[in-house]
Design an enzyme around this catalytic site. Sequence first.
Site, PDB file in Angstrom:
ATOM      1  N   ALA A 227      28.750 -13.628-165.629  1.00 36.16           N
ATOM      2  CA  ALA A 227      27.775 -12.573-165.343  1.00 36.16           C
ATOM      3  C   ALA A 227      27.348 -12.639-163.891  1.00 36.16           C
ATOM      4  CB  ALA A 227      26.558 -12.720-166.257  1.00 36.16           C
ATOM      5  N   GLU A 228      27.465 -11.520-163.196  1.00 38.18           N
ATOM      6  CA  GLU A 228      26.943 -11.417-161.830  1.00 38.18           C
ATOM      7  C   GLU A 228      25.661 -10.596-161.881  1.00 38.18           C
ATOM      8  OE1 GLU A 228      29.062 -10.339-157.717  1.00 38.18           O
ATOM      9  OE2 GLU A 228      28.315  -8.576-158.792  1.00 38.18           O
TER      10      GLU A 228
END
Length: 909
Positions: free
Chosen positions: A597-598
């Site tokens: 996840a960014e």
Amino acid sequence: MTSSLSLPSLNTTLLTFQPKTKPRIKLNVSFHKCCSSSEQQQPHSKKKTLTTENDKGVKPAGFLTKQGITHKAFAQFLRERHKAMKVLQDEIFNRFANIMELASGYELMGLQRNVQHRLDYMEWAPGARYCSLIGDFNGWSPTEDSAREGHFGHDDYGYWSIYLEDKLREGEKPDEYYFQQYNYVDDYDKGDSGITMEEIFKKMDEYWEPGEDRYINSRFEGPAKLYEKMFGPNGPETEEELGDIPDAETRYKAYKEKHKDDPPSNLPPCDVIDTGKVYDIFDVITDPAWKKKFRDKKPPFPYWLEMRKGRKAWLKKYIPAIPHGSKYRVYFNTPSGPLERVPAWATYVLPDVGGKQSCAVHWEPPPESAYKWRNLRPKVPTALRIYECHVGISGSEPKISSFNEFTLKVLPHVKQAGYNVIQLMGVIEHKDYFTVGYRVTNLFAVSSRYGTPDDFKHLVDEAHGLGLLVLLDLVHSYSAADEMVGLSLFDGSNDCYFHTGKRGVHKFWGTRMFKYGDIDVLQYLLSNLKWWVSEYQIDGYQFHSLSSMMYTHNGFASFTGDLDEYCNQYVDKDALIYLILANEMLHYLHPNIITIAEDATHYPGLCEPTSAGGLGFDYYVNLSISEMWLWFLENVPDNEWSMNKIVNTLVSSSQSGDKMLTFVENHNQSISGGRSFAEILFGEAKENSSDSIEVLRRGSSLHNMIKLITFSISGRAYLNFMGNEFGHPERVEFPMAGNNFSFSLANRHWDLLMDEGIHNCLFSFDKDMMVLDESQRIVSRGPPNVHHVNDANMVISYIRGPLLFIFNFHPVSSYENYSVGVDEAGEYQVFLNTDEIKYGGQGHLQREKYIRRTFSKRVDGLRNCVEVMLPSRSAQDVLAAAAAAAMPSGCLTLKISVENLYSFSCHQM
């Protein structure tokens, strides 16, 4: 506030749960996919659909109490999200058996080869009233291969179906039987033996009972008889006339009553077993003699195999409806007028030569030319060392590099450098090269500017052969706004894939925002995730810019960490549910999948399991570390760097460090208008200039130290952008109007590694850092014990596992005998030292001083002490690389020292 909160449990059975009600048959005259249940379920059956074993005892906000967090608004938000998930689950199960079927849309959508000598095309365009497929194969005719509203080919959900029959060759006769099938892969099989259908049916007499074969000689008689039996000789011809279909039990009783006086049949007698449960009504053979007869039968598989002929027989009789390599588009007649679009599910897209609208390309190479996989996926390592790369800029020449060039030149370098994962950005088709690949136009297509789908398969296969995992930087957070090649206004009358109005447009980037609450959009996005894993054997994804999708303000707001910011009116609940579904589906499909996840907002529970109320990611990207280093380098003098700020940033944000991905530089620094750290540190310094010696010494020292402390202090994964392992001296700038479309900065200077200069020194250190992790598993260790942080001396020391790290960031002061505490008494051996000449240092620490013995003295709260020499950064020189000292035999545990950081290995006493 961190992103490591343990969130309450949500339902995780979407992947495997089957509805407990018996599926009702819904007549679908428009050839849409079968439904697993209908809208006519009884009230109690809906309750059963939503209730599963894993739902028992679920308390969506229970973790808040356990963690001592009393935030009523966030707890209520979690309950509402859980409830919305269950409502969505019910809607999904009205049309699909489970999430895996929902995510398999690519098996039906787009252009698919059918075993019955034809191609099937399906597209979703609910706002269109006419659809046709146009291309090279039919002279771009909008009327030849078409379907229109209100007739076969269009259904209630807005899906259009078009069948394209293969063309019969001159002198050949069409197949007599509608169920004639072809094996399009094998040239030779039993179907090519020349046996006629009449001979096959004759051989089947030993299997068929009298009367059972009455429908096999006509492709229409069977369906027609079944339709007449259900609705009579003058049955309804439109869906409006059809009306509601009674449930199975009612239809069965009516049928029995109607045929109670019929003469005896030669077919097996059947009856109904009904235990009172809705899903237990089914037909069974009740006569013992017939039961025995069927048990004794052996199905005539050899004869049935004769019905499927091989590719050779098909090519002899038919010309493919759409030959491999043909260009095509989809044509719509809409209330706004006619338009052409690149199909949403196209797997290969080429731009028009004249710079006009792009075209899809039918990719169906013959078996002898199709790519054949050779290597299995490698095992997932305990610690990820990720090499982030962009194929287009991976070459030395000022041009767009190809998949094949990347495979030949870059993959061996990645393996040599010691990384175990490559993360590819810009691989998915996008129109404008200067957007780096983030404004995606065709989510199912590899970018044609780099090569063909088979070229990309070869790249992934070779990477796997080298033991490298392959991740994609995936953009499901927004999409290109271009209407000619993307999904925007796809059907001409409404944004079927996106929100309408202001919510449908990113506030700053102008891109389109997906409508995550729509089941058909979910099918598109989830199928896209499954497609890359199944078709290209991708090992995982980094989900780009989650902040853009999780908030209606697209993440452009101030975040203080207060839980109110994660449950207010700006949070997109549908987007969060989509991310939960995506992670559940991917991990069910491939248990070793990697999802990253960014997210710049540190959303709570990013990496918590969905069963605990989280979003289910394996890792999250920590953006603050890189931003801190950039701030220090550009704004703070060396002697004013705060050791406490460095440690707090590196450690305080890693309370769930086993889930954190750290990096010094990713593509942001060198692509998004910034400079690489090497460009900041070295500037215009030249290695052959005496005036530049101090600049090069400082630069190489800080470059190595910053990477090592970031790499070793926290996190279970580390990332580096392509070229920064050897200190790439220039930023990346893609060709665009502002630079006259120049490629001068859209490449990598691999030639710098040919010279034994500063860049080779930096690469040697980066490579040895990877080797150190491979042998001592630094990144996979637990959290560090930071026991010495001294702002006055600018010294940091910490222990991670059996490893001791000591850094001296002071630009002037060196320390001859600096005392740091250790747990274990014994003899310590320096293993990695940034002051070594081969790393660009000056070699102040002589080999005879690489071994240190502890003595009993309580320092830093630890019971033993070791004194080490810590040269300052100023004592460095740039010379040719020297041979690395061999690690002494008998080392049982390892500690590290890097120039101004030491690492030691302890010989047990």
